[in-house]
Scaffold this motif. Sequence first.
Motif, PDB file in Angstrom:
ATOM      1  N   ASP A 224       0.846  -1.198   0.000  1.00  0.00           N
ATOM      2  CA  ASP A 224       0.000   0.000   0.000  1.00  0.00           C
ATOM      3  C   ASP A 224       0.879   1.245   0.000  1.00  0.00           C
ATOM      4  OD1 ASP A 224      -2.718  -1.053   0.114  1.00  0.00           O
ATOM      5  OD2 ASP A 224      -2.115  -1.893   2.049  1.00  0.00           O
ATOM      6  N   SER A 225       0.325   2.344  -0.489  1.00  0.00           N
ATOM      7  CA  SER A 225       1.103   3.572  -0.601  1.00  0.00           C
ATOM      8  C   SER A 225       1.430   4.126   0.776  1.00  0.00           C
ATOM      9  CB  SER A 225       0.314   4.613  -1.394  1.00  0.00           C
ATOM     10  OG  SER A 225      -0.776   5.088  -0.615  1.00  0.00           O
ATOM     11  N   ARG A 226       2.477   4.932   0.857  1.00  0.00           N
ATOM     12  CA  ARG A 226       2.863   5.539   2.124  1.00  0.00           C
ATOM     13  C   ARG A 226       1.758   6.463   2.633  1.00  0.00           C
ATOM     14  NH1 ARG A 226       8.004   7.206   2.207  1.00  0.00           N
ATOM     15  NH2 ARG A 226       7.664   8.357   4.144  1.00  0.00           N
ATOM     16  N   THR A 227       0.946   7.013   1.731  1.00  0.00           N
ATOM     17  CA  THR A 227      -0.165   7.862   2.172  1.00  0.00           C
ATOM     18  C   THR A 227      -1.181   7.055   2.970  1.00  0.00           C
ATOM     19  OG1 THR A 227       0.092   9.404   0.316  1.00  0.00           O
ATOM     20  CG2 THR A 227      -2.059   9.333   1.414  1.00  0.00           C
ATOM     21  N   ILE A 228      -1.511   5.874   2.485  1.00  0.00           N
ATOM     22  CA  ILE A 228      -2.427   5.015   3.243  1.00  0.00           C
ATOM     23  C   ILE A 228      -1.814   4.650   4.582  1.00  0.00           C
ATOM     24  CG2 ILE A 228      -3.438   2.696   3.319  1.00  0.00           C
ATOM     25  CD1 ILE A 228      -3.915   2.925   0.310  1.00  0.00           C
ATOM     26  N   ILE A 229      -0.544   4.285   4.581  1.00  0.00           N
ATOM     27  CA  ILE A 229       0.117   3.844   5.818  1.00  0.00           C
ATOM     28  C   ILE A 229       0.181   4.973   6.826  1.00  0.00           C
ATOM     29  CG2 ILE A 229       2.206   2.869   6.810  1.00  0.00           C
ATOM     30  CD1 ILE A 229       0.590   0.997   4.948  1.00  0.00           C
ATOM     31  N   ILE A 230       0.620   6.149   6.406  1.00  0.00           N
ATOM     32  CA  ILE A 230       0.774   7.244   7.375  1.00  0.00           C
ATOM     33  C   ILE A 230      -0.579   7.686   7.920  1.00  0.00           C
ATOM     34  CG2 ILE A 230       0.717   9.131   5.680  1.00  0.00           C
ATOM     35  CD1 ILE A 230       2.903   8.954   8.833  1.00  0.00           C
ATOM     36  N   ASP A 231      -1.590   7.716   7.075  1.00  0.00           N
ATOM     37  CA  ASP A 231      -2.910   8.128   7.558  1.00  0.00           C
ATOM     38  C   ASP A 231      -3.477   7.108   8.546  1.00  0.00           C
ATOM     39  OD1 ASP A 231      -2.736  10.431   6.089  1.00  0.00           O
ATOM     40  OD2 ASP A 231      -4.088   9.783   4.489  1.00  0.00           O
ATOM     41  N   LYS A 232      -3.237   5.833   8.305  1.00  0.00           N
ATOM     42  CA  LYS A 232      -3.689   4.804   9.244  1.00  0.00           C
ATOM     43  C   LYS A 232      -2.927   4.900  10.567  1.00  0.00           C
ATOM     44  CE  LYS A 232      -6.779   2.514   6.804  1.00  0.00           C
ATOM     45  NZ  LYS A 232      -8.204   2.392   7.221  1.00  0.00           N
ATOM     46  N   ILE A 233      -1.633   5.200  10.494  1.00  0.00           N
ATOM     47  CA  ILE A 233      -0.845   5.370  11.720  1.00  0.00           C
ATOM     48  C   ILE A 233      -1.410   6.508  12.557  1.00  0.00           C
ATOM     49  CG2 ILE A 233       1.400   6.093  12.623  1.00  0.00           C
ATOM     50  CD1 ILE A 233       2.702   4.627  10.284  1.00  0.00           C
ATOM     51  N   LEU A 234      -1.653   7.636  11.918  1.00  0.00           N
ATOM     52  CA  LEU A 234      -2.171   8.794  12.649  1.00  0.00           C
ATOM     53  C   LEU A 234      -3.578   8.531  13.176  1.00  0.00           C
ATOM     54  CD1 LEU A 234      -0.847  11.698  10.387  1.00  0.00           C
ATOM     55  CD2 LEU A 234       0.177  10.747  12.458  1.00  0.00           C
ATOM     56  N   GLU A 235      -4.359   7.782  12.428  1.00  0.00           N
ATOM     57  CA  GLU A 235      -5.703   7.401  12.888  1.00  0.00           C
ATOM     58  C   GLU A 235      -5.600   6.549  14.148  1.00  0.00           C
ATOM     59  OE1 GLU A 235      -8.842   4.277  11.147  1.00  0.00           O
ATOM     60  OE2 GLU A 235      -8.515   5.994   9.815  1.00  0.00           O
ATOM     61  N   ASP A 236      -4.678   5.616  14.168  1.00  0.00           N
ATOM     62  CA  ASP A 236      -4.478   4.787  15.363  1.00  0.00           C
ATOM     63  C   ASP A 236      -4.049   5.638  16.552  1.00  0.00           C
ATOM     64  OD1 ASP A 236      -5.236   2.335  14.388  1.00  0.00           O
ATOM     65  OD2 ASP A 236      -3.204   1.587  14.045  1.00  0.00           O
ATOM     66  N   LEU A 237      -3.144   6.574  16.326  1.00  0.00           N
ATOM     67  CA  LEU A 237      -2.657   7.400  17.428  1.00  0.00           C
ATOM     68  C   LEU A 237      -3.734   8.346  17.941  1.00  0.00           C
ATOM     69  CD1 LEU A 237       0.950   8.090  16.115  1.00  0.00           C
ATOM     70  CD2 LEU A 237       0.285   6.606  18.030  1.00  0.00           C
ATOM     71  N   ASP A 238      -4.578   8.839  17.040  1.00  0.00           N
ATOM     72  CA  ASP A 238      -5.709   9.664  17.483  1.00  0.00           C
ATOM     73  C   ASP A 238      -6.654   8.849  18.361  1.00  0.00           C
ATOM     74  OD1 ASP A 238      -4.894  11.989  16.244  1.00  0.00           O
ATOM     75  OD2 ASP A 238      -6.038  11.644  14.411  1.00  0.00           O
ATOM     76  N   PHE A 239      -6.925   7.614  17.946  1.00  0.00           N
ATOM     77  CA  PHE A 239      -7.788   6.755  18.757  1.00  0.00           C
ATOM     78  C   PHE A 239      -7.169   6.520  20.132  1.00  0.00           C
ATOM     79  CE2 PHE A 239      -9.340   2.797  20.486  1.00  0.00           C
ATOM     80  CZ  PHE A 239     -10.694   2.829  20.217  1.00  0.00           C
ATOM     81  N   ALA A 240      -5.869   6.255  20.157  1.00  0.00           N
ATOM     82  CA  ALA A 240      -5.187   6.004  21.428  1.00  0.00           C
ATOM     83  C   ALA A 240      -5.287   7.219  22.338  1.00  0.00           C
ATOM     84  CB  ALA A 240      -3.731   5.642  21.172  1.00  0.00           C
ATOM     85  N   TYR A 241      -5.024   8.395  21.791  1.00  0.00           N
ATOM     86  CA  TYR A 241      -5.088   9.604  22.609  1.00  0.00           C
ATOM     87  C   TYR A 241      -6.493   9.862  23.134  1.00  0.00           C
ATOM     88  CZ  TYR A 241      -5.145  14.554  23.840  1.00  0.00           C
ATOM     89  OH  TYR A 241      -5.330  15.754  24.505  1.00  0.00           O
TER      90      TYR A 241
END
Length: 585
Positions: free
Chosen positions: A158-175
């Motif tokens: 998958d593109s780095r755009t998909i990966i980075i957005d999913k990472i930030l989505e996970d971190l937002d959920f965690a916070y």
Amino acid sequence: MKKLIYSLLVFCSLSSCELEEFPKASASEKDIFGTESGLKTYAYSFYNNLPSGTTAYRLDAMADYGAVNSLNSFLQDGAYSAETSSGWSWSALRNINHFIVKNNDPAVPESVRNHYNGLARFFRAYFYYDKLTTFGDVPWIDKPIGVDEEDVLFAKRDSRTIIIDKILEDLDFAYQNMTTNSSDGTTVTKWAALAFKSRVALFEGTYRKYHAQLNLQGTANKYLQSAADAALELMDKGPHRLNTAQGVSSSQRALFISDAPITTEVILAVALSKDLAILGDANWWWTSATYGPRYSLVRPFINTILNLDGTPYTGRAKFQSETFFEETQNRDYRLAQLIRTPGYKRDGVNTPPNFASYTYTGYQPIKYTLDPTLYDNSGLNTNNLPLIRYAEVLLNYAEAKAELGTLSTADWSRTIGALRARSGITGGLDALPTKVDPYLQNTFFPGINDPIILEVRRERQVELALEGFRFNDLRRWRRGELMAELPWTGIYVPALNEILDLDQDGKQDVVFYTGGTTAPTVPTGVARVALGGSANNFQTLTNDNHLEWFRAQKRTWYPDGRQYLYPIPASAIVKNQNLQQNPGW
């Protein structure tokens, strides 16, 4: 923290087994996912993905500013390839995804389930950030995969755009869902998620800005703003601040040599314990002639550490010919908290750089080492090892704002000014820099003409030295050439065949002489260092009389830029031919 291993889990690769199966005579899924204690026990297994007490202090083992006794194969021409690459492992992700999918038992309150899912998603983000910075595009997988799911097992990246957005989505959920506001520094909190988000978003924003070949520069500011917003949220609402309790001469190093994390500033750390027999070996690695790489910082980096009045050290009239004692005077106090400088003591005795069996340049690090020599043998260290701290958040905020062109005087004072004040610097704390330092620019960042960005980068490399950020920083700034080009030079040698008192304490320390000649007779305790004269001796003297190490062995950074990403291991491509190799490999 004491890492609890959840023995019911089966750690395996994506292609070999499922985490749907439990060993016989073990707890049921209800026992695990139906109670808070079960969730907590499972979640503790995620901490095994963090660096350990024997790795967390050596994260900068490969960096431009570290001279070492043996080059990493990654920097040797033709020595690194897809056949020797590694890191394409997914078992940790499978463990995390299994938890997230199964954590839905209504017997556990939703807020509790969300808290532990937040913790799991922090570690999924942590996992994927490592994969993104290492390989770039990778497959995004958010569920445990069965052996028959070939569409996922053999999917393209998958593109780095998909990966980075999913990472930030996970971190937002965690916070947003983690209920842990504070800890002893060894457990992930909502603030750790926010701090880590600022790190991740800054990496992506600057990577896109400086890697024009990706054609993603138009989206760089989105991530830079995300980094700034996350950092500011923590700065305004979080419980952390800079540690200043030990004064300007000791407050930074105290973070790394105290047994318990100093949670004023430390957000997440690896903690060790003599009582629990969980010990590290930082002293052994940083002082041994054989166990570690004899890691020595280099002069171009040391030269960027400011004078106490806030002016560049390289502005001193005779900086190129100052002795070791002279160059260490009236400098930012972080210099004396980073390396052995005059006045440094071990077991109550003045202890200059060890040229007898360690340092190649004269700049011997002390950031992670305990001063008593009893810790030098094997694994005896008890000091905590910070992984995320508030100082980094300040730097992330300052850099993101500087790259956006919106760093204000108040921002500068609150971030860079505060860090410099903590280290005893008196000048330039409350005013944005307006002049480019030509040494910093020409030596490290020739493409940068903005004095604010330059000074933020200076501050980052000084404050975070040896903490594992440097290689990723150089990659995101597209300055990988420094890995090959930065000279591994050291202290000024005023004369050969003359015994020197490095720290001016009245005791003779070292004599440098021409290799191939008869070694001079010296008193006991004086190190003798041969310069050149042997095919196996890589220690030489520059034309302006500075030590230099490893000039004879070439470091390589390929012109095509392939080293900004690691190659996908050839074995992974053999198994999944839909994977395309990274450029140049």
